[in-house]
Design a protein around this motif. Structure first.
Motif, PDB file in Angstrom:
ATOM      1  N   ILE A 188      35.341  34.575  39.980  1.00  0.00           N
ATOM      2  CA  ILE A 188      34.456  35.596  39.417  1.00  0.00           C
ATOM      3  C   ILE A 188      35.122  36.964  39.348  1.00  0.00           C
ATOM      4  CG2 ILE A 188      32.298  34.446  40.029  1.00  0.00           C
ATOM      5  CD1 ILE A 188      32.289  36.034  42.624  1.00  0.00           C
ATOM      6  N   ALA A 189      36.273  37.101  39.983  1.00  0.00           N
ATOM      7  CA  ALA A 189      37.032  38.351  39.907  1.00  0.00           C
ATOM      8  C   ALA A 189      38.044  38.232  38.770  1.00  0.00           C
ATOM      9  CB  ALA A 189      37.747  38.626  41.227  1.00  0.00           C
ATOM     10  N   PRO A 190      38.374  39.338  38.106  1.00  0.00           N
ATOM     11  CA  PRO A 190      39.275  39.271  36.946  1.00  0.00           C
ATOM     12  C   PRO A 190      40.686  38.840  37.322  1.00  0.00           C
ATOM     13  CG  PRO A 190      38.841  41.552  37.553  1.00  0.00           C
ATOM     14  CD  PRO A 190      37.902  40.719  38.362  1.00  0.00           C
ATOM     15  N   MET A 191      41.257  37.962  36.509  1.00  0.00           N
ATOM     16  CA  MET A 191      42.601  37.450  36.788  1.00  0.00           C
ATOM     17  C   MET A 191      43.690  38.477  36.551  1.00  0.00           C
ATOM     18  SD  MET A 191      42.619  33.464  35.523  1.00  0.00           S
ATOM     19  CE  MET A 191      41.963  33.779  33.884  1.00  0.00           C
ATOM     20  N   PHE A 192      43.370  39.585  35.826  1.00  0.00           N
ATOM     21  CA  PHE A 192      44.393  40.618  35.692  1.00  0.00           C
ATOM     22  C   PHE A 192      44.594  41.359  37.005  1.00  0.00           C
ATOM     23  CE2 PHE A 192      40.458  42.655  33.938  1.00  0.00           C
ATOM     24  CZ  PHE A 192      40.276  43.643  34.886  1.00  0.00           C
ATOM     25  N   HIS A 193      43.751  41.054  37.989  1.00  0.00           N
ATOM     26  CA  HIS A 193      43.935  41.591  39.333  1.00  0.00           C
ATOM     27  C   HIS A 193      44.673  40.552  40.166  1.00  0.00           C
ATOM     28  CE1 HIS A 193      42.918  42.876  43.448  1.00  0.00           C
ATOM     29  NE2 HIS A 193      42.919  44.074  42.925  1.00  0.00           N
ATOM     30  N   VAL A 194      45.654  40.986  40.921  1.00  0.00           N
ATOM     31  CA  VAL A 194      46.549  40.057  41.620  1.00  0.00           C
ATOM     32  C   VAL A 194      45.839  39.182  42.645  1.00  0.00           C
ATOM     33  CG1 VAL A 194      47.220  41.653  43.462  1.00  0.00           C
ATOM     34  CG2 VAL A 194      48.842  39.900  42.681  1.00  0.00           C
ATOM     35  N   ALA A 195      44.740  39.665  43.240  1.00  0.00           N
ATOM     36  CA  ALA A 195      44.050  38.859  44.237  1.00  0.00           C
ATOM     37  C   ALA A 195      43.462  37.601  43.614  1.00  0.00           C
ATOM     38  CB  ALA A 195      42.951  39.679  44.915  1.00  0.00           C
ATOM     39  N   SER A 196      42.817  37.740  42.470  1.00  0.00           N
ATOM     40  CA  SER A 196      42.224  36.593  41.793  1.00  0.00           C
ATOM     41  C   SER A 196      43.302  35.628  41.315  1.00  0.00           C
ATOM     42  CB  SER A 196      41.379  37.055  40.610  1.00  0.00           C
ATOM     43  OG  SER A 196      40.809  35.964  39.929  1.00  0.00           O
TER      44      SER A 196
ATOM     45  N   ILE B 284      58.280  37.472  30.165  1.00  0.00           N
ATOM     46  CA  ILE B 284      57.537  38.096  31.262  1.00  0.00           C
ATOM     47  C   ILE B 284      56.120  38.420  30.795  1.00  0.00           C
ATOM     48  CG2 ILE B 284      57.500  40.001  32.915  1.00  0.00           C
ATOM     49  CD1 ILE B 284      60.544  40.293  32.403  1.00  0.00           C
ATOM     50  N   PHE B 285      55.142  38.028  31.594  1.00  0.00           N
ATOM     51  CA  PHE B 285      53.722  38.199  31.286  1.00  0.00           C
ATOM     52  C   PHE B 285      53.246  39.537  31.840  1.00  0.00           C
ATOM     53  CE2 PHE B 285      49.201  37.130  32.532  1.00  0.00           C
ATOM     54  CZ  PHE B 285      48.701  37.032  31.238  1.00  0.00           C
ATOM     55  N   VAL B 286      52.473  40.292  31.024  1.00  0.00           N
ATOM     56  CA  VAL B 286      51.970  41.611  31.441  1.00  0.00           C
ATOM     57  C   VAL B 286      50.449  41.640  31.281  1.00  0.00           C
ATOM     58  CG1 VAL B 286      52.174  44.120  31.165  1.00  0.00           C
ATOM     59  CG2 VAL B 286      54.121  42.636  30.600  1.00  0.00           C
ATOM     60  N   PRO B 287      49.689  41.306  32.329  1.00  0.00           N
ATOM     61  CA  PRO B 287      48.228  41.385  32.233  1.00  0.00           C
ATOM     62  C   PRO B 287      47.755  42.827  32.373  1.00  0.00           C
ATOM     63  CG  PRO B 287      48.876  40.610  34.410  1.00  0.00           C
ATOM     64  CD  PRO B 287      50.147  40.784  33.627  1.00  0.00           C
ATOM     65  N   LEU B 288      46.778  43.213  31.543  1.00  0.00           N
ATOM     66  CA  LEU B 288      46.305  44.587  31.506  1.00  0.00           C
ATOM     67  C   LEU B 288      44.861  44.677  31.974  1.00  0.00           C
ATOM     68  CD1 LEU B 288      47.799  45.496  28.015  1.00  0.00           C
ATOM     69  CD2 LEU B 288      48.742  46.113  30.259  1.00  0.00           C
ATOM     70  N   ASN B 289      44.577  45.728  32.703  1.00  0.00           N
ATOM     71  CA  ASN B 289      43.231  45.980  33.233  1.00  0.00           C
ATOM     72  C   ASN B 289      42.295  46.386  32.098  1.00  0.00           C
ATOM     73  OD1 ASN B 289      40.943  47.089  34.538  1.00  0.00           O
ATOM     74  ND2 ASN B 289      42.153  47.720  36.291  1.00  0.00           N
TER      75      ASN B 289
END
Length: 527
Positions: free
Chosen positions: A227-235, A80-85
């Motif tokens: 241009i938006a960070p991939m750790f954010h779900v929208a990007s 499981i991948f955990v991207p952090l802000n």
């Protein structure tokens, strides 16, 4: 095929798009076959290090090819991948690492201080630790670390490229993974207490991608500016994953710079870009706006809030229209979409439900609302999460008996079914018994040409209990008075909705996705 999830996407895409450019970034270009090879290498190295099905691998960094390599390599193993802000402080990073039980942290070398200090804080918190401790730190060489006081007991840090090459075997692994299995844990920013880890399954991202492909006409010939960070779900969910699934090209930028973005759109003939209203405002107000060729653009998607009319005007003058939408982390993230042809006709609307998603509006008793009646927005579909990580209480509280996800957002639908967002339930202001939805007042104030950005919050009032207050950032070179704001609103909203006070500020506190952090504004200005 035993692996039915994200971890198999690039492997299968390699066969269909061999030699096609998958990623363009300041760190180089990767074709689909090169990307697939690196993913297999990383998966082999992670497996050699002990990572297996169900383990958690965290990533801390801005947009970089290593982010996607880690995502796909991790999920290819059934982990499981955990991207952090990257905007979090060490204590917040430590919480996410501990809560998720991550055993590996791959991080940007620029953010080495943040990673090391979070690891140090994590290592001092030994009580009630039942999950595996963080044992492997790997740095992606993307620049020089920001200066920090390195602790004497700093952990060993491996170099990403060395780790990638450490495994002798790099054959693709077809590990059994079902669509229902967890793929990613994304921590949602809560208004109180610690954030919750939303568990997004392979199914959630897959069906969300299908929604994007259907409703936004994604093509394999697209070149998408991210241009938006991939750790954010929208990007990640609305931009990168659908593009890679389709075999398009993704241009990754670590930071948003309006001048450089315009330059890259022209250079790479980008066809797609996504952002929030502030993003688009900064682009059209940049000195290079009229000097750059952006005629290749065909898809402009915007989320977060309504686009001010003056910003829409600037893009329409160049033949461009916006697609809007509404969603959240828990819906992977799309719930509705607005087609460009309707952006003026249904100005202020978030559009219609995505193709494979349903929405409804209900009153406090859970009964369906009539047309135009404001109620809570509830969502159902294969893109909606099933649970929060280790939070059965939060999971149970988020769904009704019929399995509808309770968004906590307020809105209504018109005669044609188009959704209009009134506000977050928690942001609603109750003044003298009247409900005030800040979004309505914000949308009106945003039309003033002097206004760069605006937020409306509730502040205590002895007579009415609560009244609205406007926080405004002015555009450079413009002036505006409180009286002018109130006069402008006089014939546009009810008198009780007009803010008695206005605060002019230099900047707004924002999340990584560009949304205004109203919690911070309340702490500072609600006294």
């Amino acid at each position: 095929m035993r692996h039915r999830g994200l971890g198999n996407w690039i492997h299968r895409r390699r066969e269909k798009s061999r030699g096609k450019t998958a990623i363009i970034s300041p760190f180089g270009e990767l074709s689909y076959d090169e990307l697939a090879d690196r993913i297999d290498q990383l998966a082999a190295a992670l497996a050699d290090a002990g990572v297996s099905r169900g383990d958690r691998v965290a990533y801390l960094g801005e947009n970089h090819p290593a982010f996607l390599e880690t995502l796909f390599a991790t999920t290819s193993l059934g982990a499981i991948f955990v991207p952090l802000n990257t905007r979090l402080v060490p204590a917040e990073i430590a919480f996410a690492l501990k809560d998720s039980g991550a055993s590996v942290l791959i991080f940007s070398r620029v953010l080495e201080g943040l990673a090391v200090l979070a690891h140090r804080q994590l290592s001092t918190e030994t009580e009630d630790v039942t999950e595996p401790s963080l044992g492997l730190l790997i740095a992606v060489n993307d620049g020089e670390p920001v200066d920090y006081a390195r602790p004497d007991d700093s952990p060993e840090i491996l170099q990403y490229e060395d780790f990638l090459a450490s495994s002798a075997g790099a054959e693709h692994r077809d590990v059994p993974v079902a669509l229902e299995d967890p793929a990613v844990i994304l921590y949602t920013s809560g208004t109180t207490g610690n954030p919750k880890g939303a568990v997004l399954s392979h199914q959630n991202f897959t069906w969300n991608s299908f929604n994007v492909l259907v409703d936004y006409d994604v093509s394999s010939t697209d070149v998408a500016m991210m241009i938006a960070p991939m750790f954010h779900v929208a990007s990640l969910g609305m931009g990168v994953l659908p593009m890679l699934l389709k075999g398009a090209t993704v241009v990754l930028e670590p930071k948003f710079d309006p001048g450089r973005t315009l330059e890259l759109i022209e250079k790479h003939q980008a066809t797609s870009i996504s952002g929030v209203p502030t993003t688009y405002q900064m682009l059209c107000e940049h000195p290079d706006w009229d000097r750059r060729d952006i005629s290749s653009l065909g898809k402009l998607t915007c989320g977060g809030s309504a686009v001010p009319h003056r910003v829409m005007d600037a893009y329409e003058e160049r033949g461009l229209s916006f697609s809007g939408g509404y969603g959240m982390t828990e819906t992977s993230p799309g719930a509705t979409s607005m087609q460009p042809a309707m952006s003026r006709i249904k100005a202020g609307s978030a559009g219609l439900p995505h193709f494979f998603t349903d929405i409804r509006i209900v009153d406090p008793l859970g009964e369906p609302c009539s047309v135009g009646e404001v109620g809570e927005i509830q969502i159902q579909g294969p893109n909606v999460i099933a649970e929060y990580w280790n939070r059965p209480d939060a999971t149970a509280a988020s769904y009704d008996e019929g399995g509808w996800f309770k968004s906590g957002d307020m809105g209504y639908r018109d005669e044609q079914g188009y959704l209009f967002i009134s506000d977050r339930l928690k942001d609603m202001i109750i003044s003298g018994g009247e409900n005030i939805y800040p979004a309505q007042v914000e949308q009106e104030i945003a039309q003033l040409p002097q206004v760069g950005s605006v937020a409306v919050i509730g502040v205590p009032d002895e007579k009415w209990g609560e009244v609205p207050k406007a926080i405004i950032v002015l555009r450079d070179g413009f002036q505006l008075s409180v009286a002018e704001v109130r006069e402008y609103l006089a014939d546009r909203v009810a008198k009780y909705k007009i803010p008695p006070t206005v605060e002019f500020v230099a900047d707004m506190p924002r999340t990584a996705s560009g949304k205004i952090r109203k919690t911070d504004l309340r702490k500072k200005y609600a006294n």
